[in-house]
Design an enzyme around this catalytic site. Sequence first.
Site, mmCIF file in Angstrom:
data_model
loop_
_atom_site.group_PDB
_atom_site.id
_atom_site.type_symbol
_atom_site.label_atom_id
_atom_site.label_comp_id
_atom_site.label_asym_id
_atom_site.label_seq_id
_atom_site.Cartn_x
_atom_site.Cartn_y
_atom_site.Cartn_z
ATOM 1 N N PHE A 105 -24.540 1.869 41.806
ATOM 2 C CA PHE A 105 -25.347 1.009 40.944
ATOM 3 C C PHE A 105 -26.464 1.825 40.325
ATOM 4 O O PHE A 105 -27.292 2.395 41.039
ATOM 5 C CB PHE A 105 -25.941 -0.150 41.757
ATOM 6 C CG PHE A 105 -24.906 -1.019 42.396
ATOM 7 C CD1 PHE A 105 -24.446 -2.155 41.755
ATOM 8 C CD2 PHE A 105 -24.364 -0.677 43.632
ATOM 9 C CE1 PHE A 105 -23.464 -2.947 42.339
ATOM 10 C CE2 PHE A 105 -23.383 -1.462 44.225
ATOM 11 C CZ PHE A 105 -22.928 -2.594 43.576
ATOM 12 N N LYS A 106 -26.461 1.885 38.998
ATOM 13 C CA LYS A 106 -27.571 2.535 38.293
ATOM 14 C C LYS A 106 -28.497 1.433 37.788
ATOM 15 O O LYS A 106 -28.131 0.665 36.894
ATOM 16 C CB LYS A 106 -27.076 3.406 37.138
ATOM 17 C CG LYS A 106 -28.222 4.154 36.454
ATOM 18 C CD LYS A 106 -27.738 5.176 35.434
ATOM 19 C CE LYS A 106 -27.188 4.536 34.196
ATOM 20 N NZ LYS A 106 -27.246 5.454 33.020
ATOM 21 N N ILE A 107 -29.684 1.375 38.359
ATOM 22 C CA ILE A 107 -30.617 0.291 38.068
ATOM 23 C C ILE A 107 -31.678 0.795 37.091
ATOM 24 O O ILE A 107 -32.438 1.715 37.398
ATOM 25 C CB ILE A 107 -31.278 -0.229 39.359
ATOM 26 C CG1 ILE A 107 -30.213 -0.614 40.400
ATOM 27 C CG2 ILE A 107 -32.196 -1.399 39.049
ATOM 28 C CD1 ILE A 107 -29.264 -1.713 39.951
ATOM 29 N N ASP A 128 -26.805 -1.340 35.287
ATOM 30 C CA ASP A 128 -27.673 -2.508 35.124
ATOM 31 C C ASP A 128 -28.822 -2.102 34.215
ATOM 32 O O ASP A 128 -29.844 -1.592 34.669
ATOM 33 C CB ASP A 128 -28.169 -2.958 36.498
ATOM 34 C CG ASP A 128 -29.034 -4.207 36.441
ATOM 35 O OD1 ASP A 128 -29.049 -4.874 35.386
ATOM 36 O OD2 ASP A 128 -29.701 -4.508 37.444
ATOM 37 N N VAL A 150 -21.868 0.301 38.466
ATOM 38 C CA VAL A 150 -22.355 -0.777 37.614
ATOM 39 C C VAL A 150 -23.652 -0.309 36.971
ATOM 40 O O VAL A 150 -24.604 0.049 37.672
ATOM 41 C CB VAL A 150 -22.591 -2.062 38.424
ATOM 42 C CG1 VAL A 150 -23.170 -3.153 37.521
ATOM 43 C CG2 VAL A 150 -21.299 -2.531 39.086
#
Length: 309
Positions: free
Chosen positions: A170-172, A144, A142
């Site tokens: 998750f890439k924040i 983000d 995902v």
Amino acid sequence: MTSSSTPRHRGIFPVVPTTFADTGELDLASQKRAVDFMIDAGSDGLCILANFSEQFAITDDERDVLTRTILEHVAGRVPVIVTTSHYSTQVCAARSLRAQQLGAAMVMAMPPYHGATFRVPEAQIFEFYARVSDAIAIPIMVQDAPASGTALSAPFLARMAREIEQVAYFKIETPGAANKLRELIRLGGDAIEGPWDGEEAITLLADLHAGATGAMTGGGFPDGIRPILEAWREGRHDDAYARYQAWLPLINHENRQSGILTAKALMREGGVIASERPRHPMPELHPDTRAELLAIARRLDPLVLRWAH
């Protein structure tokens, strides 16, 4: 079972820029050289068709050509993440299945959005990722990022990780990324297989301190970023800080000045690719910005400026 302590994928997975000829067509020969350089520079894996790949300027047919060409050329040397973002659940699922069929190790998708105003509620975002997950048998990352204009809370991301089979990475890239990563890991536990840093590594050290196990950066200098990740993972934190401080001027310049065109400018200067031009209507890099980029890079002697010579 995989978890954040035993992820399938970790380390540096830089974004591969899409190479065009001066006339705007795909330049597949340069594309292959860019991939070879990035692997030689120490990339643990690669990501293609991301925003930093100018994915928004590429046709569906070209997506297929690029995915097939790059995956065949990589030939298993490193895992490849294929970005499959689209507003439509059906299109994203089809793109993701196609990527899997061509050999992708993972897909990355932003939440559904279009332009500055079209957003969908949280329930539809959950269903979007659930349906993409049902279509494939490889992990979903995902993304983000502020570009989507969609707020994804840490509790919501953790819920998706627990309840949707393939949602695991998750890439924040939002403001306060480190705090969000820390909260995501706390809430999601082992369901958070891959908490990753993004945004050209501008928040890398804070994100590593928060528990990030991967970084998706620009493609111009993996040889500068990988040793930082390795030092941190091995507990050599003073070394990681020293290395980050050395490379920070270049990281900052990419993040705040030369942006999406950084990798191609460095690759063109080093003879890796034939042209650094973006696809119209994106403007070319200003000559002064380019000169400053190269002046900073030459102080660090990155492989990109030597690889082709």
